[in-house]
Design an enzyme around this catalytic site. Structure first.
Site, PDB file in Angstrom:
ATOM      1  N   GLU A 128       0.835  -1.212   0.000  1.00 63.21           N
ATOM      2  CA  GLU A 128       0.000   0.000   0.000  1.00 63.21           C
ATOM      3  C   GLU A 128       0.867   1.258   0.000  1.00 63.21           C
ATOM      4  O   GLU A 128       0.565   2.251  -0.665  1.00 63.21           O
ATOM      5  CB  GLU A 128      -0.912  -0.033   1.231  1.00 63.21           C
ATOM      6  CG  GLU A 128      -1.735   1.224   1.477  1.00 63.21           C
ATOM      7  CD  GLU A 128      -2.922   1.348   0.553  1.00 63.21           C
ATOM      8  OE1 GLU A 128      -2.702   1.510  -0.667  1.00 63.21           O
ATOM      9  OE2 GLU A 128      -4.064   1.293   1.039  1.00 63.21           O
ATOM     10  N   THR A 181      -4.090   8.887  -4.504  1.00 65.43           N
ATOM     11  CA  THR A 181      -4.123   9.033  -3.047  1.00 65.43           C
ATOM     12  C   THR A 181      -3.020   9.974  -2.566  1.00 65.43           C
ATOM     13  O   THR A 181      -3.256  10.841  -1.717  1.00 65.43           O
ATOM     14  CB  THR A 181      -3.978   7.654  -2.377  1.00 65.43           C
ATOM     15  OG1 THR A 181      -5.110   6.867  -2.748  1.00 65.43           O
ATOM     16  CG2 THR A 181      -3.950   7.765  -0.864  1.00 65.43           C
TER      17      THR A 181
END
Ligand code: HSE
Length: 306
Positions: A128, A181
């Site tokens: 991630e 993000t």
């Protein structure tokens, strides 16, 4: 050679007031992955369908989390990974997490389950971090544990599983624009006013209480974000209109899913969810932006073998 096929679900992070700590798991959208052992040591991504992503293990989210586990487990064999990607990268419903979680969940099964769910979360966070340039676990934890989760701390990693009230549905609209993000994190202020912090932690506390007591009214009253949403909502076309119509049609709450552009609405009952989806569809059809809508129950099981 052993292999298995898994379903790695999409997830909604933040859940309005819980930036970087709260999340829940979806069940109608997710990636499929095949993981198999191979004599050739290392991690080998052999197939990617759906989206154009790197095959080099150290540049691919699924590969990076797999390498983290491999370095720890040190088996005398390697793994091949096939990725069938349904969740669009940059959609805000945990695309990178689904990849990061899928490889380590599958490998753990093939290794004979030496790692628990918290350890899997820890390996997946490495993947991630490649995508979002930050080690947070609010998409990964619900994908692994299922239902609602709260990441109490990342170092040391502590994940709390929260109860999921019955008959809770999520409506997700995914406008087909990409928000990275890392960029959505970069626009956030480094400091927040104390009065906003007080409102926010009051909402997080009451949201957790609402989940424990099946209090849908309190849940509705807690699904508010005065810290992050005011900054990010301007990146999402017609966000305010979507929320207005979702609430008008009795959604319990409506907010940005993860870092966007997807928007989630939580609804009590399938009928309300259908009405909310229809209302949002009508509104968004009038814009020129292509979009997709999903309705999903909360997936209390999380990632699974198919
Ligand atoms: N908590 C994260 C964020 C989720 O909002 O930036 C997206 O990875």
């Amino acid at each position: 050679m052993k292999e298995l096929k898994i379903f790695s679900p999409a997830t909604v992070a933040n859940v309005s007031c819980g930036f970087d700590v709260l999340g829940f798991c979806l069940d109608t959208i997710g990636d499929e992955m095949v993981i198999r052992t191979t004599d050739k040591k290392g991690i080998h991504i052999t197939k990617i369908e759906g989206y154009d992503l790197p095959f080099e293990a150290d540049k691919n989210v699924a590969g990076v989390s797999a390498l983290a586990m491999l370095n720890d487990a040190q088996p005398d064999y390697g793994f091949e990974i096939e990725i069938y990607k349904n969740i669009k990268p940059g959609s805000g419903i945990g695309s990178s997490s689904a990849s990061a979680v899928g490889s380590v969940f599958g490998m753990n099964e093939l290794l004979g389950k030496p790692y628990n769910k918290t350890q899997l979360t820890s390996f997946a966070m490495k993947g991630e971090a490649l995508a979002s340039k930050s080690e947070h676990a609010d998409n990964i934890a619900p994908a692994i544990f299922g239902g609602f989760t709260l990441v109490k701390s990342v170092a040391p990693l502590e994940v709390l599983q929260l109860p999921t009230p019955a008959n809770l549905f999520a409506v997700i609209i995914h406008p087909q624009i990409e928000i990275k993000t890392a960029e959505a994190r970069a626009i956030l202020p480094k400091e927040i006013p104390l009065k906003d912090a007080i409102t926010q932690w009051s909402n997080v506390g009451s949201l957790v209480h609402a989940l424990h007591t099946n209090d849908y009214g309190l849940l509705s009253n807690s699904l508010k974000d005065v810290v992050v949403e005011p900054h990010r909502s301007r990146l999402i076309p017609h966000f305010d209109l979507v929320r207005e119509h979702a609430l008008k049609h009795k959604a319990l709450g409506c907010g940005i899913s993860g870092s966007g552009p997807s928007i989630f609405s939580l609804c009590h009952g399938n009928e309300t969810a259908q009405n909310v989806a229809k209302a949002i569809q009508n509104i968004y059809s009038k814009t020129k932006i292509p979009f997709e809508i999903y309705i999903s129950e909360i997936n209390t099981e999380g990632i699974k073998i198919l």
